[in-house]
Every structure is written in C-alpha cells, then in structure tokens.
Design a protein around this motif. Structure first.
Motif, PDB file in Angstrom:
ATOM      1  N   SER A   1       0.794  -1.230   0.000  1.00 38.82           N
ATOM      2  CA  SER A   1       0.000   0.000   0.000  1.00 38.82           C
ATOM      3  C   SER A   1       0.826   1.280   0.000  1.00 38.82           C
ATOM      4  CB  SER A   1      -0.917   0.027   1.226  1.00 38.82           C
ATOM      5  OG  SER A   1      -0.151   0.176   2.412  1.00 38.82           O
TER       6      SER A   1
ATOM      7  N   ARG B  40      -9.535  -3.839  -9.508  1.00 39.00           N
ATOM      8  CA  ARG B  40      -9.390  -2.425  -9.146  1.00 39.00           C
ATOM      9  C   ARG B  40     -10.567  -1.725  -9.815  1.00 39.00           C
ATOM     10  NH1 ARG B  40      -8.443   2.443 -11.043  1.00 39.00           N
ATOM     11  NH2 ARG B  40      -7.490   3.965  -9.691  1.00 39.00           N
TER      12      ARG B  40
ATOM     13  N   TYR C 204      -9.357  -1.214  -4.538  1.00 38.65           N
ATOM     14  CA  TYR C 204      -8.684  -2.506  -4.727  1.00 38.65           C
ATOM     15  C   TYR C 204      -9.366  -3.534  -3.835  1.00 38.65           C
ATOM     16  CZ  TYR C 204      -5.050   0.173  -7.017  1.00 38.65           C
ATOM     17  OH  TYR C 204      -4.367   0.994  -7.876  1.00 38.65           O
TER      18      TYR C 204
ATOM     19  N   GLN D 115      -5.365   1.886  -1.540  1.00 41.90           N
ATOM     20  CA  GLN D 115      -4.349   2.258  -2.528  1.00 41.90           C
ATOM     21  C   GLN D 115      -3.287   1.178  -2.614  1.00 41.90           C
ATOM     22  OE1 GLN D 115      -2.968   5.754  -0.391  1.00 41.90           O
ATOM     23  NE2 GLN D 115      -1.062   4.724   0.135  1.00 41.90           N
ATOM     24  N   THR D 116      -2.524   1.230  -3.686  1.00 43.46           N
ATOM     25  CA  THR D 116      -1.311   0.427  -3.778  1.00 43.46           C
ATOM     26  C   THR D 116      -0.150   1.381  -4.032  1.00 43.46           C
ATOM     27  OG1 THR D 116      -1.593   0.008  -6.144  1.00 43.46           O
ATOM     28  CG2 THR D 116      -2.485  -1.643  -4.630  1.00 43.46           C
TER      29      THR D 116
ATOM     30  N   ARG E 273       3.808  -0.913  -7.944  1.00 45.26           N
ATOM     31  CA  ARG E 273       3.342  -2.246  -7.551  1.00 45.26           C
ATOM     32  C   ARG E 273       2.257  -2.716  -8.511  1.00 45.26           C
ATOM     33  NH1 ARG E 273       6.507  -4.755  -3.959  1.00 45.26           N
ATOM     34  NH2 ARG E 273       4.804  -6.236  -3.929  1.00 45.26           N
TER      35      ARG E 273
ATOM     36  N   GLY F 273      -1.032  -4.081  -8.288  1.00 45.32           N
ATOM     37  CA  GLY F 273      -2.058  -4.205  -7.264  1.00 45.32           C
ATOM     38  C   GLY F 273      -2.802  -5.522  -7.303  1.00 45.32           C
TER      39      GLY F 273
END
Length: 188
Positions: A49, A124, A135, A156-157, A161, A163
């Motif tokens: 995250s 997402r 997500y 969030q990511t 990344r 996700g």
C-alpha cells in the motif's frame, strides 16, 4: 566568478534540471508477524500500500462473520471481511454472496484467482466514492468441513506495484493464517 556560474546555470538544458522520480517499491511480499486484522502481515501491507504510518484496527462481528478495518485514515487503508458457513449464513447464502460479487467484479474485468485459492476475483474498480477502497479481492474456499469467504479491501497500492498480483498474494497469506487461527486446512 559568480557571474559565470549564474550564466552557466541559465544555459543548462531543461532536461538536466528534471528531478529523478521516487524509487519504485518492488520488495517481495512475505508472511511475518505482526499482523493487521489477524490475517494480513503488517510489513506486507505496508509494502503493497505504501502506507508507513502506525495503524490501529477495529473489529466488528465474531469469528463466524465479521470485519476488521484500520480507522486511521479515510478511506480506511485496509479492511478485511470474513464469513463462514453457519446457521445464519448457509451455503446457499454464501452462493448468493459470491454470485453478486462475481457479477460486479467481472463487469470490471476482474482477474480470476488461482484455483488453489478457491473461487474468487481480484479487481481495481475504476471509479469509487472518496470513502471506499478501489482494490478488492474476494475468495470462497473450503476450510475443514465449512465454506468460508474472505474479502480484502485496500484504499491504494504503492507506486510501481502490481495491485492485482499483490492482492492475490495477500489473499494467499490471509487464507493460510485463517486456517492456522481457526484450526482448519484451506482448500480441503
């Protein structure tokens, strides 16, 4: 001399003045204590995250049906929801829950979870309200003689990344931890 330095700086190409971007967060997700909401390794969550501040958690419900969330920010950085087959939530009810989630998730091009995690999806959502987590990953799996559903929600990511891939790995850890905590073997 100062005049020459100022003149030299004024003639520097624009590209040379660009700042370098923050490093991309590419660490590996691992299972280690301490845990958030009993199922998610805190360090893995922080990696996925990008949230690095201390988080508290609130729990609602019971061992059969409940949820846990981090109330330190809006939207909640993390939420974990669970339900198991029981008197109040029969297998038919769990089927209905998964049918609803399948319809919503697949409408938004969700990834299908690997078969070893049971039936499930990771997505997402492109547009959400300010207080929601875009997500999400949901899985229905057998653990012992009962079916279970776990849903993870992330606000969030971290930059850089993947996700969807990360949520699938968090689900893998969550199911393993669930089995340890509730004395059942996921997938059986």
């Amino acid at each position: 001399m100062a005049v020459l330095m100022l003149f030299g700086a004024a003639c520097t190409p624009k590209d040379a003045a660009l700042s370098t971007p923050a490093p991309v967060n590419t660490g590996t997700i691992t299972d280690s204590a301490p845990y958030l909401c009993k199922l998610i390794p805190q360090r893995a969550f922080q990696l996925v995250s990008g949230v690095n501040r201390p988080l508290s958690e609130k729990v609602g419900g019971n061992d059969e049906t409940g949820n846990c969330w981090t109330p330190d920010a809006m939207p909640n950085s993390l939420e974990v929801a669970w339900m198991q087959e029981a008197v109040d939530s029969t297998r038919v009810y769990l089927d209905e829950v998964m049918d609803d989630r399948r319809k919503v998730f697949t409408r938004h091009e969700a990834a299908v979870l690997p078969a070893d995690l049971g039936e499930g999806y990771a997505v997402r959502f492109p547009i959400v309200q300010a207080d929601e987590q875009p997500y999400q990953v949901v899985a229905r799996f057998n653990c012992g003689d009962k079916q279970r559903i776990i849903t993870l929600y992330l606000a969030q990511t971290a930059r850089g990344r993947d996700g969807i891939k990360d949520m699938i790995e968090l689900m893998r850890i969550a199911q393993k931890r669930y089995g340890q905590l509730y004395k059942c073997t996921p997938g059986e």
